[in-house]
Design an enzyme around this catalytic site. Structure first.
Site, short mmCIF file in Angstrom:
data_model
loop_
_atom_site.label_atom_id
_atom_site.label_comp_id
_atom_site.label_asym_id
_atom_site.label_seq_id
_atom_site.Cartn_x
_atom_site.Cartn_y
_atom_site.Cartn_z
CB CYS A 2 -1.08 0.12 1.13
SG CYS A 2 -1.99 -1.23 1.27
NE ARG A 27 4.59 1.94 -0.01
CZ ARG A 27 5.45 2.16 0.84
NH1 ARG A 27 6.72 2.56 0.56
NH2 ARG A 27 5.36 1.83 2.13
CD1 TRP A 74 0.23 -6.81 -2.90
CD2 TRP A 74 0.04 -7.17 -0.65
NE1 TRP A 74 0.62 -8.03 -2.55
CE2 TRP A 74 0.60 -8.26 -1.17
CE3 TRP A 74 0.02 -7.21 0.74
CZ2 TRP A 74 0.82 -9.49 -0.78
CZ3 TRP A 74 0.13 -8.15 1.57
CH2 TRP A 74 0.57 -9.70 0.61
CG ASN A 100 1.64 1.18 4.30
OD1 ASN A 100 1.60 -0.16 4.08
ND2 ASN A 100 2.88 1.75 4.18
N GLY A 101 -0.40 -0.81 6.38
CA GLY A 101 0.06 -1.40 7.47
C GLY A 101 -1.27 -2.28 8.15
CD GLU A 498 16.92 -14.14 -7.07
OE1 GLU A 498 16.32 -14.61 -6.06
OE2 GLU A 498 16.23 -13.15 -7.84
CE LYS A 502 13.36 -12.29 -9.63
NZ LYS A 502 14.11 -11.95 -8.39
CD GLU A 505 9.88 -12.38 -7.99
OE1 GLU A 505 9.01 -11.84 -7.37
OE2 GLU A 505 10.69 -12.36 -7.99
CG HIS A 521 18.90 -37.03 -0.50
ND1 HIS A 521 19.49 -38.07 0.08
CD2 HIS A 521 20.14 -36.29 -1.10
CE1 HIS A 521 20.69 -38.26 0.13
NE2 HIS A 521 21.08 -37.12 -0.75
CE LYS A 620 11.48 -3.26 -6.59
NZ LYS A 620 11.92 -4.53 -6.76
O1 M6R Z 1 12.82 -4.81 -0.02
P1 M6R Z 1 13.57 -6.34 0.26
O2 M6R Z 1 14.74 -6.48 -0.44
O3 M6R Z 1 13.32 -6.47 1.75
O4 M6R Z 1 12.47 -7.35 -0.26
C1 M6R Z 1 12.53 -8.68 0.18
C2 M6R Z 1 11.69 -9.29 -0.94
O5 M6R Z 1 10.19 -9.10 -0.78
C3 M6R Z 1 11.91 -9.22 -2.50
O6 M6R Z 1 13.14 -9.69 -2.65
C4 M6R Z 1 10.89 -10.14 -3.10
O7 M6R Z 1 11.39 -11.41 -2.86
C5 M6R Z 1 11.11 -10.04 -4.79
N1 M6R Z 1 9.76 -9.89 -5.16
C6 M6R Z 1 12.01 -10.76 -5.50
O8 M6R Z 1 12.04 -10.34 -6.80
#
Ligand code: M6R
Length: 625
Positions: A2, A27, A74, A100-101, A498, A502, A505, A521, A620
């Site tokens: 948000c 956000r 969000w 927000n929160g 990672e 990627k 998402e 395993h 984000k």
């Molecule tokens: O702002 P931050 O680095 O603390 O955010 C952490 C995660 O929310 C962030 O890395 C998230 O996993 C991304 N969408 C990855 O692409």
């Protein structure tokens, strides 16, 4: 999660609110809305989905007003629909709230308020705040007193923006364990969750500290503590000249593609800021070159401090957690200090085994991730030394860590982190060199050699990116995968994690990352023709074993993909598809191996028609725990 904005001045509020919201759409993009005071009446416009829907509505309705607040959501409490979109109103429809929160005790408050006759129109936790203020306003007629009373009833962490048609010349803002910035112009004021939104208009800014209320007039602001005591803090003038706030695709199809291509530049900037040449010491005592924020960054850990550090703990989430895992490998190799990496949200509700002999490192691109902030705060309260790695020197993280390293990435717009990941990894290489230098765990000759190799990485990254078309064509062969398994060993195990994150998402294809040795395993059971395996295979101590693990997968009929170095004949023979990178030392290889995986995820997602810059359900900056 948000974003809150506000404007008060002599210009039309709606375009300013819209432009500010555009800076905050990262956000959340479940819905957006504004509340303005038009001819003395509160008017609310909301639209489900992306900001562009609200933009259409505003263009149709053209509200005429010079004061307003806005929100991009969000969803946490209540599905993303118009009812749950902010702003939320009190029963009289004269007071609007953006939030927000999370209000943790909202259910108790809602029952209490319903019992007193208040009517609720949404499923959100936010709405209780509007009704609490309404109750007090009836009794006192004073907004500040009413807000103070309302916040005294709230549990949780929150930031609020409030307007009322009874007070058409004031915006009220509240900050409790979040971030809010007020910008002051000539007879104009701005409010935003992220200073980036304010800095497009003014360089005079004032950050609300914790548990503060702001009474914002035209070009003026008064601050109060939750006890109602006036706070005397002047705005600071920040440098907005570098263009760090320019939000522009620069001709690329998506921000994500642009940001992946920025990695060599970002790497040069981040490395160059702290390490001038191979024979120079790593120096973190330099100011903040990006001018995103006003604070300067510094690491002031002496040899004595470091010799007292028996353990390093890294706390982070998502991609930043993966950078921490790379960091563990690097720090343990160069410094010999046991290093653990924890998902920050898993640090809650348990007794943290940290003390003054622990260095806790919080890694967060945004510096606002609630889980990470909570974890480092708790570590600090137990006496741990603290260090933050962030891309936002104006973020909350910087206020709560004693040592700070800033990645020089500029704004990362795409929700998926790419350039900030490689920059965070670069910071771990630099930090390990810094520690090794001080505690003498690596010889000066070896240190110079490592520094030279690190400084050469941007050129190699450019070479990987120049293969974009080849990577695209090879990646699209696998766009029909049902599921994808990523494997790597050692320093490339985090890259497998990672790579899987990627792909998930961006493309919504399920993917998992494993240590290559773990495949046999259990995960090997999922392999078939529609479940490719992507191996990260770099010459070095772990090469042969990683290759054997790949053979095991091949024997199960899986499509085999490798990220491997040029001239690797084994890779060419074993794998159906090879995404090649220039030869690189295994130790520094994550800075290269991740790039073909980022590109693969991007090209598959784009091919499948996904919204690559704003994938579904994500935000984000994740500011709720
Ligand atoms: O702002 P931050 O680095 O603390 O955010 C952490 C995660 O929310 C962030 O890395 C998230 O996993 C991304 N969408 C990855 O692409």
């Amino acid at each position: 999660m948000c974003g809150i904005v506000g404007y008060l001045g002599f210009s039309q509020a709606a375009p300013v609110l819209l432009s500010s919201l555009r800076c905050l759409e990262y956000r959340g993009y479940d819905s957006a809305g504004v509340a303005v005071i038009e001819n003395g009446q509160l008017a609310v416009l909301k639209a489900t989905g992306k900001l562009s829907n609200l933009e259409v509505l505003l263009a149709e309705q053209k509200p005429q007003s010079t004061i307003g607040i806005g929100h991009t959501r969000w969803a946490t409490h209540g599905v993303p629909n118009n009812n749950n979109a902010h702003p939320h109103l009190d029963c009289t429809g004269t007071l609007a709230i953006v939030h927000n929160g999370i209000i943790e005790n909202y259910q108790t408050l809602r029952s209490e308020l319903t019992g007193r006759g208040h009517l609720f129109k949404s499923d959100t936790d936010t709405e209780v705040v509007a009704h609490l203020i309404e109750d007090q306003l009836k009794q006192t007629g004073d907004m500040l007193t009413s807000i103070r009373h309302a916040v005294s009833r709230l549990e949780g962490a929150y930031a609020l923006g409030v307007v009322s048609q009874r007070f058409p010349e004031t915006i009220y803002a509240v900050n409790h364990r979040y971030s809010l910035t007020v910008g002051l112009g000539d007879n104009e004021s701005y409010l935003a969750s992220d200073s980036v939104a304010v800095r497009q208009y003014t360089n005079r800014i004032l950050r609300l500290e914790q548990s503060e209320i702001a009474e914002i007039g035209q070009g003026v602001v008064k601050l109060y503590s939750f006890d109602g005591i006036a706070v005397d803090r002047q705005p600071v003038v920040v440098d907005t000249s570098t263009g760090a706030f320019v939000i522009d695709k620069a001709g690329y199809k998506h921000f994500l593609l642009k940001e992946m291509h920025e990695q060599p530049t970002v790497m040069r900037q981040t490395l160059g800021k702290y390490l001038k040449h191979p024979n120079a010491p790593v120096d973190f005592s330099v100011g903040n070159a990006s001018s995103i924020g006003s604070e300067s960054c510094a690491v002031n850990l002496t040899a004595e401090d470091l010799s007292g550090v028996h353990r390093i703990l890294v706390v982070a989430c998502g991609t930043a957690y993966h950078a921490g895992l790379v960091g563990k490998y690097i720090i343990e190799s160069l410094c010999g200090i046991p290093t653990e990496v924890e998902v920050a949200s898993e640090m809650r509700g348990r007794d943290l085994l940290v003390n003054q002999h622990t260095l806790t490192i919080a890694v967060s691109q945004s510096g606002e991730t609630a889980d990470t902030l909570s974890a480092i705060t708790e570590a600090a309260s137990k006496g741990s030394l603290t260090l933050g790695i962030t891309n936002r020197p104006d973020s909350h993280l910087c206020h709560i860590t004693s040592n700070l390293i800033v990645t020089e990435c500029g704004i990362e717009v795409s929700v998926a982190a790419t350039k900030t990941f490689t920059a965070q990894c670069a910071c771990f290489y630099l930090l390990a060199l810094y520690i090794a230098e001080r505690i003498g765990s690596v010889s000066p000759e070896r240190l110079s050699q490592l520094k030279g190799e690190l400084l050469a990485i941007p050129i190699l990254q450019e070479q990987v990116l120049s293969r974009e078309n080849e990577i695209k064509q090879k990646s699209l062969r696998h766009a029909g995968a049902r599921d994808v398994v990523f494997v790597g060993r050692g320093v490339n195990y985090p890259i497998a994690l990672e790579g899987a994150l990627k792909l998930k998402e961006l493309s919504y294809i399920h993917a998992s990352g494993y240590a290559a040795g773990e495949l046999k395993h259990g995960p090997i059971a999922v392999l078939d023709r529609d479940v490719p395996v992507i191996s990260i295979l770099v010459p070095g101590a772990l090469y042969e074993k990683t290759l054997s693990n790949a053979q095991e997968a091949r024997a199960r009929n899986a499509q085999m993909i490798a990220v491997a170095v040029d001239g690797d004949d084994n890779a060419q023979k074993t794998f159906d598809t090879v995404l090649s990178i220039p030869p690189v030392d295994e130790f520094f290889s994550p800075l290269l191996t991740v790039i073909p995986l980022q590109l693969l995820s991007y090209f598959i997602a784009d091919h499948l028609g996904r919204d690559v810059d704003q994938p579904r359900n994500l935000a984000k900056s994740v500011t709720v725990e």
